[in-house]
Design a protein around this motif. Sequence first.
Motif, PDB file in Angstrom:
ATOM      1  N   ALA A  42      20.092 -31.091 -12.138  1.00 34.86           N
ATOM      2  CA  ALA A  42      20.048 -30.526 -10.787  1.00 34.86           C
ATOM      3  C   ALA A  42      18.795 -30.985 -10.047  1.00 34.86           C
ATOM      4  O   ALA A  42      18.834 -31.276  -8.848  1.00 34.86           O
ATOM      5  CB  ALA A  42      20.094 -29.003 -10.849  1.00 34.86           C
ATOM      6  N   VAL A  85      19.993 -24.389  -4.728  1.00 36.16           N
ATOM      7  CA  VAL A  85      20.004 -25.314  -5.872  1.00 36.16           C
ATOM      8  C   VAL A  85      18.682 -26.064  -5.972  1.00 36.16           C
ATOM      9  O   VAL A  85      18.102 -26.197  -7.057  1.00 36.16           O
ATOM     10  CB  VAL A  85      21.176 -26.314  -5.738  1.00 36.16           C
ATOM     11  CG1 VAL A  85      21.049 -27.431  -6.776  1.00 36.16           C
ATOM     12  CG2 VAL A  85      22.504 -25.593  -5.926  1.00 36.16           C
ATOM     13  N   SER A 115      16.162 -25.585  -9.089  1.00 38.80           N
ATOM     14  CA  SER A 115      15.957 -26.750  -9.955  1.00 38.80           C
ATOM     15  C   SER A 115      14.484 -27.081 -10.102  1.00 38.80           C
ATOM     16  O   SER A 115      14.074 -27.721 -11.076  1.00 38.80           O
ATOM     17  CB  SER A 115      16.702 -27.965  -9.389  1.00 38.80           C
ATOM     18  OG  SER A 115      16.105 -28.432  -8.196  1.00 38.80           O
TER      19      SER A 115
END
Length: 380
Positions: free
Chosen positions: A34, A343, A347
């Motif tokens: 990610a 995200v 990450s």
Amino acid sequence: NTERFTEYFTTVVRNEKRKNSIKEFISENTGYLAYQIAEHGGRTGEKFITTTKKEFWTMFVSACGGGIIISFIGILKNLLGKVAVAPFWQGFLYSTNYSLGFILIQDTGSTLATKQPAYTANNVASSLDVQKAGGQPDLRNLAITVAKVSRTQLASFAGNLLIVFPLTYLLAWLYFESTGVKIAEGAAAQKLLSDQQPFHSLAWLYACFTGFFLFASGLVAGYVENYVVYGKITERLGNLSSFKNTFSEKRRYKILHYVQNNLGGLIGNISLGFFLGMAGFFGKTFGLPFDIRHITISAANSAIGFFGLDHLITTKELLYTVIGVFGIGFINFAVSFGLAFIVAVKSRGIHLRDYPEFLGILWRYIKKYPKDFFQAPTNR
């Protein structure tokens, strides 16, 4: 030192417990992946953030180019809807139309406003990456980045919409003049307008689905870009004897350069086209309220419907449709940007609660330089 011993002992026990954990292994490697996807998306997002007035107007012109292509996509999509084929193949035709249009936008250097959030969110999150910054992040600089993203996004939306509605209307009129048949008229034209109206349809819910698909296509593009680098695709392709024997050196260089810099975007565009094109088929097949509403395509559909009704709609309904289209655009942006930002933040192991002062800094910046969020500033 009892405190240090306790911390050390806890760490040893925790690591011993987790060392053979499949869940831990998958979670850790998914996090690494990610992060790499977010990093590649961030590099793409750099071109969607303008600093100077020249860059701002360049983005606007680029978005106008995207609007021209979207107008033809909208016309062709409605013509494909008249083809008598099974629902699956109709969805496939829609998907192909969208994919080819999005690829053309990329290869001509044009801009589609709704594709930007999935990339620019990574740049905003990158500003909070302490390890990358080498210390505490510059929150004022982050506020400036938010302003840059805001005005660039507005320039893109303006460029797309200022072209899409009038050009689609013109194309619908030219089609009528050349064939004597309207692309949509009567109930079909009215439906094109009603489908954009929030309280007469599920337009804003469908706009949420579209925002997710925009985000997902950004992930796909980032994954492919990462794979091209990690898998050394261009080096392996360049060393193939069949590749060397088939193309001249100049052509090989062009192909390898395209693969290196555009393969992720190409696959992302194809995936987005099929996400959007097959959504209606999926909803019909399973009897679910599932479809898409994309701001530029909705604007094109509205223009076709407006022409098909010979302009015989009330000012109230026209205003209602316009509000619906702008609402679709806002939701497309908010969902896509929000998911991509989450995200990117996760990450990087960033905790937003560690920076409660940022909102205050951003608010003071808005009060002091409100125009920065709408137009590029003069040199200060």
